[in-house]
Write a protein that holds these residues in place. Sequence first.
Motif, PDB file in Angstrom:
ATOM      1  N   TYR A 260      -6.985   1.032  -1.548  1.00 24.38           N
ATOM      2  CA  TYR A 260      -6.832   0.429  -2.876  1.00 24.38           C
ATOM      3  C   TYR A 260      -6.091   1.373  -3.819  1.00 24.38           C
ATOM      4  CZ  TYR A 260      -8.042  -1.689  -7.347  1.00 24.38           C
ATOM      5  OH  TYR A 260      -7.983  -2.241  -8.588  1.00 24.38           O
ATOM      6  N   GLY A 261      -6.493   2.632  -3.832  1.00 26.87           N
ATOM      7  CA  GLY A 261      -5.829   3.612  -4.689  1.00 26.87           C
ATOM      8  C   GLY A 261      -4.346   3.721  -4.389  1.00 26.87           C
ATOM      9  N   ALA A 262      -4.023   3.774  -3.110  1.00 28.70           N
ATOM     10  CA  ALA A 262      -2.613   3.893  -2.724  1.00 28.70           C
ATOM     11  C   ALA A 262      -1.815   2.683  -3.200  1.00 28.70           C
ATOM     12  CB  ALA A 262      -2.507   4.041  -1.206  1.00 28.70           C
ATOM     13  N   CYS A 263      -2.413   1.507  -3.049  1.00 26.91           N
ATOM     14  CA  CYS A 263      -1.687   0.293  -3.431  1.00 26.91           C
ATOM     15  C   CYS A 263      -1.525   0.195  -4.949  1.00 26.91           C
ATOM     16  CB  CYS A 263      -2.387  -0.942  -2.880  1.00 26.91           C
ATOM     17  SG  CYS A 263      -2.182  -1.089  -1.090  1.00 26.91           S
ATOM     18  N   ARG A 264      -2.491   0.708  -5.677  1.00 31.23           N
ATOM     19  CA  ARG A 264      -2.346   0.755  -7.136  1.00 31.23           C
ATOM     20  C   ARG A 264      -1.135   1.601  -7.497  1.00 31.23           C
ATOM     21  NH1 ARG A 264      -6.081  -1.804 -10.708  1.00 31.23           N
ATOM     22  NH2 ARG A 264      -4.760  -0.717 -12.201  1.00 31.23           N
ATOM     23  N   ALA A 265      -0.971   2.679  -6.791  1.00 34.02           N
ATOM     24  CA  ALA A 265       0.181   3.544  -7.047  1.00 34.02           C
ATOM     25  C   ALA A 265       1.483   2.812  -6.741  1.00 34.02           C
ATOM     26  CB  ALA A 265       0.070   4.818  -6.211  1.00 34.02           C
ATOM     27  N   VAL A 266       1.466   2.065  -5.654  1.00 37.08           N
ATOM     28  CA  VAL A 266       2.656   1.293  -5.285  1.00 37.08           C
ATOM     29  C   VAL A 266       2.996   0.307  -6.389  1.00 37.08           C
ATOM     30  CG1 VAL A 266       3.554  -0.434  -3.678  1.00 37.08           C
ATOM     31  CG2 VAL A 266       2.264   1.520  -2.807  1.00 37.08           C
ATOM     32  N   LYS A 267       1.960  -0.352  -6.885  1.00 37.46           N
ATOM     33  CA  LYS A 267       2.188  -1.344  -7.931  1.00 37.46           C
ATOM     34  C   LYS A 267       2.677  -0.685  -9.217  1.00 37.46           C
ATOM     35  CE  LYS A 267      -0.925  -4.957  -6.331  1.00 37.46           C
ATOM     36  NZ  LYS A 267      -1.760  -6.086  -6.745  1.00 37.46           N
ATOM     37  N   SER A 268       2.092   0.448  -9.528  1.00 31.24           N
ATOM     38  CA  SER A 268       2.476   1.088 -10.790  1.00 31.24           C
ATOM     39  C   SER A 268       3.915   1.613 -10.709  1.00 31.24           C
ATOM     40  CB  SER A 268       1.492   2.203 -11.159  1.00 31.24           C
ATOM     41  OG  SER A 268       1.873   3.418 -10.577  1.00 31.24           O
ATOM     42  N   ALA A 269       4.412   1.786  -9.487  1.00 32.11           N
ATOM     43  CA  ALA A 269       5.815   2.184  -9.327  1.00 32.11           C
ATOM     44  C   ALA A 269       6.713   0.961  -9.146  1.00 32.11           C
ATOM     45  CB  ALA A 269       5.952   3.115  -8.131  1.00 32.11           C
ATOM     46  N   ASN A 270       6.105  -0.212  -9.350  1.00 36.51           N
ATOM     47  CA  ASN A 270       6.849  -1.464  -9.193  1.00 36.51           C
ATOM     48  C   ASN A 270       7.476  -1.612  -7.812  1.00 36.51           C
ATOM     49  OD1 ASN A 270       6.509  -2.905 -11.643  1.00 36.51           O
ATOM     50  ND2 ASN A 270       7.754  -1.321 -12.644  1.00 36.51           N
ATOM     51  N   LEU A 271       6.794  -1.115  -6.847  1.00 36.86           N
ATOM     52  CA  LEU A 271       7.349  -1.181  -5.495  1.00 36.86           C
ATOM     53  C   LEU A 271       6.612  -2.192  -4.614  1.00 36.86           C
ATOM     54  CD1 LEU A 271       8.084   2.592  -4.864  1.00 36.86           C
ATOM     55  CD2 LEU A 271       9.740   0.723  -5.023  1.00 36.86           C
ATOM     56  N   ASP A 272       5.648  -2.907  -5.212  1.00 43.41           N
ATOM     57  CA  ASP A 272       4.931  -3.848  -4.362  1.00 43.41           C
ATOM     58  C   ASP A 272       5.876  -4.941  -3.882  1.00 43.41           C
ATOM     59  OD1 ASP A 272       4.770  -4.170  -7.168  1.00 43.41           O
ATOM     60  OD2 ASP A 272       3.422  -5.875  -6.918  1.00 43.41           O
ATOM     61  N   LYS A 273       5.669  -5.318  -2.639  1.00 39.71           N
ATOM     62  CA  LYS A 273       6.500  -6.294  -1.911  1.00 39.71           C
ATOM     63  C   LYS A 273       7.879  -5.744  -1.592  1.00 39.71           C
ATOM     64  CE  LYS A 273       3.867  -9.925  -3.989  1.00 39.71           C
ATOM     65  NZ  LYS A 273       3.797 -11.063  -4.883  1.00 39.71           N
TER      66      LYS A 273
END
Lengths: 341, 341
Positions: A260-273
């Motif tokens: 979860y923490g890692a994915c939050r970081a991904v999202k905060s970098a606008n890199l999700d998907k």
Amino acid sequence: MATIKQIANLAGVSRGTVDRVLNNRGTVNPETAAKVREIAALLNYTPNKLGKTLAIKKKNIKFGYILFSSTNDNPFFDDVVSGINIKSKELKEYGISVETRFSELRDPFNQVKLMDQLIESGINGLAITPINHPDVAEKIKGLTAKGIPVVTVNTDIENSGRLAYVGSNYLESGKTAGGLLRLFTSGKANVGIIVGSMDILCHSERVNGFKQSLANYSEINIVDIIENYDDDFISFEVTKALLDIHPEIDSLYLASAGVYGACRAVKSANLDKKLKIISYDCVPTTKLLIEDGTIDATITQQPDVQGSKPLSILFDYLVLNITPKNDRFYTNHEIKIRENI
Amino acid sequence: MATIKQIANLAGVSRGTVDRVLNNRGTVNPETAAKVREIAALLNYTPNKLGKTLAIKKKNIKFGYILFSSTNDNPFFDDVVSGINIKSKELKEYGISVETRFSELRDPFNQVKLMDQLIESGINGLAITPINHPDVAEKIKGLTAKGIPVVTVNTDIENSGRLAYVGSNYLESGKTAGGLLRLFTSGKANVGIIVGSMDILCHSERVNGFKQSLANYSEINIVDIIENYDDDFISFEVTKALLDIHPEIDSLYLASAGVYGACRAVKSANLDKKLKIISYDCVPTTKLLIEDGTIDATITQQPDVQGSKPLSILFDYLVLNITPKNDRFYTNHEIKIRENI
DNA sequence: TTGAAAGCGCTACCAG
DNA sequence: CTGGTAGCGCTTTCAA
């Protein structure tokens, strides 16, 4: 299906004698014993499980179960507990009770203490997620010597004399992740690996398996391997930093907890998907991340089986006198994506 | 765990009376019955499975099982048979026998005949892979009316009054394939679909699910859907033609049988490892094609569970008086790739 | 309408 | 060293 009664009749002895011969208890005249054995073999006798199970009721058999508490640590173990509960209900009908204790993740002495308590309370067998510490191994040896078989769950421990291990083959689970990455990226990727700790054998095994399965794919580069100590907040920070430093990263391999923490970081970098992400297990937060498309696939390890199978092994061993064919029972690695979650 | 004996003692009646009340057999004085029921409720009585199972021995219960023969048709059913065998062995210890018959894939009258034979031989319950024909549905209704419950396996049949269905949810299995294609191609693909026949509900359902899950991915085009009538030789020919006519095809969705034939066509066009290929099930030839990299992933449907679960349902229903909670028991769709096969 | 007892397969205990 | 018997929980039959 031959029965003890039939054998007794044919041999001209009582059921008691047949029982003594076939189960090596008491003493029987060698000739009588030989005759009984011969008839049993001839009739292809196999003891009836129902009968055996029904008869152990009076013994008040009890199993102990020690596992990591999920509250402070990993909700993964909630699914293990649900497997335990289902099996316990079944065993209860056979007159067998199961006593579960939760141990601290990093305190071997606490775990040894819990084992002592369970011995005190009179358990006949134990299932445990062992902490990798010599004292724990030694205590397991002690139980085994006392005639109390021990089955390890989720993690194994060397030199402990445990009866069997139930859980993932971590090397294989790493290979499966590697295979998925290969398929998701058509063999071209810059992958970042986030792992709990390379000092923990299970974790490093996964990373090894991952590397092994990608050994022949020269265009898949492992950019970096960073540790999050299975903590979501640390996971967030290190992942954020990793993505910052390495904008070339196009995929992430989340090799243990802290998903979860890692994915939050991904999202905060606008890199999700935009990144291909592969994780393990299917805890509630992971499920949501699969559903919203952040995680592409997660690899599960049958937590319910990890809960129930050790109890089955103990039951078979103690009640039916069946020693496990293999001392390692590996759970399947199931690949879950949005559509089959 | 309350027992009938305890209830009898507390109620001041015999075990026989308690049995009559709790199982609605014979006639019991309403007041006595009420008292017994009250005590049973108070004690939270649930019948002990072991006791019930042991006691049905004398009844000589027999289950029938009709399924498609794998010799002429689909080796998929070999795995179903292995599930049947394992469960049968267990049931044998309970005094229940299982009689298996193999039916022709396209001959409903043969199937009805087999059902008649099994009725004749005195079965108490039936599991069947039904051919979708009114006569078969009618016969299932007849069995049910006779008090012989029927469980359908692998394929369901409407208006038959069957007790339950065990097998794949074909729509979902199609969606899973679509999801995999999306992940394998990053949302850009020209896909050819090879399917048995769009007239067979299971097959068309899969294709529908596949389309549904890709509805939002405008860059995934379905180039063509062609039928192979589940025959490997036809499959080879039509696939070859498809690839010839549509060189733009970069992925194949093999939605039913004929996987081997289709892959031979791919190889003969020198397109192996160039196309993304997704198939179903894991018969021996498919396994080899996964291992050599021709097929990227295959979706399995727990054939062993399809074999065993119907027998469990019949057992629960007839021996333990447990009606299945849900009349559809869907098997999991497991994604298998080279690394976790 | 009800009670008593035997039996399903195995184990355990008491006598002898 | 061996036989006999009771009991685990439930069903069924026979007798009352």
